[in-house]
Write a protein that holds these residues in place. Sequence first.
Motif, PDB file in Angstrom:
ATOM      1  N   CYS A  98       0.795  -1.323  -0.052  1.00 26.15           N
ATOM      2  CA  CYS A  98       0.076  -0.018  -0.052  1.00 26.15           C
ATOM      3  C   CYS A  98       0.676   1.188  -0.076  1.00 26.15           C
ATOM      4  CB  CYS A  98      -0.969   0.019   1.303  1.00 26.15           C
ATOM      5  SG  CYS A  98      -2.153  -1.221   1.188  1.00 26.15           S
ATOM      6  N   HIS A  99       0.350   2.251  -0.782  1.00 26.85           N
ATOM      7  CA  HIS A  99       1.021   3.386  -0.491  1.00 26.85           C
ATOM      8  C   HIS A  99       0.228   4.575   0.111  1.00 26.85           C
ATOM      9  CE1 HIS A  99       4.344   2.625  -3.361  1.00 26.85           C
ATOM     10  NE2 HIS A  99       3.411   1.996  -3.959  1.00 26.85           N
ATOM     11  N   HIS A 100      -1.235   4.172   0.603  1.00 24.82           N
ATOM     12  CA  HIS A 100      -1.966   4.810   1.404  1.00 24.82           C
ATOM     13  C   HIS A 100      -1.835   4.403   2.835  1.00 24.82           C
ATOM     14  CE1 HIS A 100      -3.109   6.004  -2.850  1.00 24.82           C
ATOM     15  NE2 HIS A 100      -3.535   6.855  -2.212  1.00 24.82           N
ATOM     16  N   ILE A 101      -1.523   5.192   3.724  1.00 20.91           N
ATOM     17  CA  ILE A 101      -1.414   4.496   5.040  1.00 20.91           C
ATOM     18  C   ILE A 101      -2.193   5.237   6.324  1.00 20.91           C
ATOM     19  CG2 ILE A 101       0.235   3.824   6.872  1.00 20.91           C
ATOM     20  CD1 ILE A 101       2.389   3.590   4.717  1.00 20.91           C
ATOM     21  N   VAL A 102      -2.648   4.555   7.231  1.00 23.64           N
ATOM     22  CA  VAL A 102      -3.172   5.300   8.200  1.00 23.64           C
ATOM     23  C   VAL A 102      -2.570   5.003   9.475  1.00 23.64           C
ATOM     24  CG1 VAL A 102      -5.145   5.505   9.795  1.00 23.64           C
ATOM     25  CG2 VAL A 102      -5.710   5.473   7.637  1.00 23.64           C
ATOM     26  N   ILE A 103      -1.942   5.796  10.150  1.00 22.83           N
ATOM     27  CA  ILE A 103      -1.326   5.700  11.415  1.00 22.83           C
ATOM     28  C   ILE A 103      -1.634   6.434  12.403  1.00 22.83           C
ATOM     29  CG2 ILE A 103       1.320   5.985  12.358  1.00 22.83           C
ATOM     30  CD1 ILE A 103       2.197   6.789   9.467  1.00 22.83           C
ATOM     31  N   ASN A 104      -1.651   5.549  13.736  1.00 24.06           N
ATOM     32  CA  ASN A 104      -2.033   6.211  14.820  1.00 24.06           C
ATOM     33  C   ASN A 104      -1.016   6.974  15.373  1.00 24.06           C
ATOM     34  OD1 ASN A 104      -2.704   6.403  17.841  1.00 24.06           O
ATOM     35  ND2 ASN A 104      -4.415   5.434  17.000  1.00 24.06           N
ATOM     36  N   LYS A 105      -1.340   8.202  15.800  1.00 24.18           N
ATOM     37  CA  LYS A 105      -0.258   9.166  16.549  1.00 24.18           C
ATOM     38  C   LYS A 105       0.852   8.438  17.730  1.00 24.18           C
ATOM     39  CE  LYS A 105      -2.057  11.930  20.013  1.00 24.18           C
ATOM     40  NZ  LYS A 105      -1.556  12.658  20.809  1.00 24.18           N
ATOM     41  N   SER A 106       0.181   7.383  18.445  1.00 19.90           N
ATOM     42  CA  SER A 106       0.987   6.822  19.332  1.00 19.90           C
ATOM     43  C   SER A 106       2.132   5.989  18.846  1.00 19.90           C
ATOM     44  CB  SER A 106      -0.031   5.816  20.210  1.00 19.90           C
ATOM     45  OG  SER A 106      -0.164   4.756  19.330  1.00 19.90           O
ATOM     46  N   LEU A 107       2.276   5.852  17.302  1.00 16.50           N
ATOM     47  CA  LEU A 107       3.295   5.278  16.862  1.00 16.50           C
ATOM     48  C   LEU A 107       4.631   6.065  16.524  1.00 16.50           C
ATOM     49  CD1 LEU A 107       1.425   2.662  14.511  1.00 16.50           C
ATOM     50  CD2 LEU A 107       2.171   2.268  16.634  1.00 16.50           C
ATOM     51  N   LEU A 108       4.233   7.613  16.573  1.00 19.97           N
ATOM     52  CA  LEU A 108       5.121   8.495  16.360  1.00 19.97           C
ATOM     53  C   LEU A 108       6.027   9.111  17.656  1.00 19.97           C
ATOM     54  CD1 LEU A 108       3.070  10.423  13.958  1.00 19.97           C
ATOM     55  CD2 LEU A 108       5.139   9.125  13.211  1.00 19.97           C
ATOM     56  N   SER A 109       7.036   9.199  17.541  1.00 19.89           N
ATOM     57  CA  SER A 109       7.853   9.691  18.615  1.00 19.89           C
ATOM     58  C   SER A 109       7.086  11.382  18.996  1.00 19.89           C
ATOM     59  CB  SER A 109       9.289   9.815  18.369  1.00 19.89           C
ATOM     60  OG  SER A 109       9.748  10.980  19.092  1.00 19.89           O
ATOM     61  N   GLU A 110       7.295  11.509  20.325  1.00 16.36           N
ATOM     62  CA  GLU A 110       6.849  13.136  20.566  1.00 16.36           C
ATOM     63  C   GLU A 110       7.407  13.978  19.866  1.00 16.36           C
ATOM     64  OE1 GLU A 110       3.924  14.391  22.119  1.00 16.36           O
ATOM     65  OE2 GLU A 110       3.122  12.372  21.792  1.00 16.36           O
ATOM     66  N   SER A 111       8.783  13.716  19.683  1.00 16.03           N
ATOM     67  CA  SER A 111       9.619  14.726  18.774  1.00 16.03           C
ATOM     68  C   SER A 111       8.963  15.121  17.548  1.00 16.03           C
ATOM     69  CB  SER A 111      11.079  14.184  18.681  1.00 16.03           C
ATOM     70  OG  SER A 111      11.372  13.863  19.880  1.00 16.03           O
ATOM     71  N   PHE A 112       8.413  14.054  16.949  1.00 18.11           N
ATOM     72  CA  PHE A 112       7.746  14.642  15.617  1.00 18.11           C
ATOM     73  C   PHE A 112       6.882  15.662  15.728  1.00 18.11           C
ATOM     74  CE2 PHE A 112       4.165  14.189  12.851  1.00 18.11           C
ATOM     75  CZ  PHE A 112       4.875  13.961  11.561  1.00 18.11           C
ATOM     76  N   PHE A 113       6.084  16.051  16.869  1.00 20.97           N
ATOM     77  CA  PHE A 113       5.255  17.011  17.132  1.00 20.97           C
ATOM     78  C   PHE A 113       5.695  18.228  17.733  1.00 20.97           C
ATOM     79  CE2 PHE A 113       2.838  12.955  17.395  1.00 20.97           C
ATOM     80  CZ  PHE A 113       1.791  13.498  16.391  1.00 20.97           C
ATOM     81  N   ASP A 114       7.171  18.086  17.856  1.00 21.09           N
ATOM     82  CA  ASP A 114       7.922  19.403  18.437  1.00 21.09           C
ATOM     83  C   ASP A 114       8.214  19.784  17.188  1.00 21.09           C
ATOM     84  OD1 ASP A 114       9.441  21.398  19.452  1.00 21.09           O
ATOM     85  OD2 ASP A 114      10.359  20.267  20.658  1.00 21.09           O
ATOM     86  N   LEU A 115       7.870  20.722  16.498  1.00 22.07           N
ATOM     87  CA  LEU A 115       8.446  21.301  15.113  1.00 22.07           C
ATOM     88  C   LEU A 115       9.788  22.034  15.191  1.00 22.07           C
ATOM     89  CD1 LEU A 115       5.277  22.888  13.408  1.00 22.07           C
ATOM     90  CD2 LEU A 115       6.114  20.366  13.304  1.00 22.07           C
ATOM     91  N   LYS A 116      10.389  22.294  16.361  1.00 24.82           N
ATOM     92  CA  LYS A 116      11.685  22.740  16.609  1.00 24.82           C
ATOM     93  C   LYS A 116      12.634  21.791  16.041  1.00 24.82           C
ATOM     94  CE  LYS A 116      10.787  24.529  20.233  1.00 24.82           C
ATOM     95  NZ  LYS A 116      10.781  25.040  21.687  1.00 24.82           N
ATOM     96  N   THR A 117      12.379  20.233  16.299  1.00 21.18           N
ATOM     97  CA  THR A 117      13.278  19.328  16.175  1.00 21.18           C
ATOM     98  C   THR A 117      13.500  19.120  14.612  1.00 21.18           C
ATOM     99  OG1 THR A 117      11.546  17.499  15.915  1.00 21.18           O
ATOM    100  CG2 THR A 117      12.499  18.061  18.360  1.00 21.18           C
ATOM    101  N   ARG A 118      12.438  19.646  13.884  1.00 20.66           N
ATOM    102  CA  ARG A 118      12.522  19.241  12.276  1.00 20.66           C
ATOM    103  C   ARG A 118      12.258  17.892  11.824  1.00 20.66           C
ATOM    104  NH1 ARG A 118      16.438  23.288   9.035  1.00 20.66           N
ATOM    105  NH2 ARG A 118      15.802  25.282  10.140  1.00 20.66           N
ATOM    106  N   LEU A 119      12.105  17.217  12.858  1.00 16.66           N
ATOM    107  CA  LEU A 119      11.766  15.563  12.679  1.00 16.66           C
ATOM    108  C   LEU A 119      10.464  15.398  11.612  1.00 16.66           C
ATOM    109  CD1 LEU A 119      12.765  12.884  13.124  1.00 16.66           C
ATOM    110  CD2 LEU A 119      11.398  12.695  15.061  1.00 16.66           C
TER     111      LEU A 119
END
Length: 122
Positions: free
Chosen positions: A42-63
Amino acid sequence: MNITKVETNGKDIAVVSGSEVVIGDVQSALDFIATVQYEVGCHHIVINKSLLSESFFDLKTRLAGEILQKFINYDVKVAIIGDFSAYSSRSLQDFIYECNNGHDFFFLPTEQQAIERLSLLK
């Protein structure tokens, strides 16, 4: 990590769930893309936010930007699901707004909304 393939409107969509962080850096994002494409194609993916590091949501990290660029490079459309109201960062709220008005990434509250949105993309 659990990967389920669903079909809606003729589109195959991978729904990924789990209880541990799967994407914590750029390399793990690339590994994630490869795993999903290998296991369900699949090239279309649904991801629960819990699978992402909290750093992802801190835009200062640029992650977030670096990871989303990898998804674009591999032509993968992604909907991240969860409750984003807990994040008070104005820049993150603006980022979410811009993504939701685009064609590649979406931040949505429910799995069903994510599947519906991704099923409308080409």
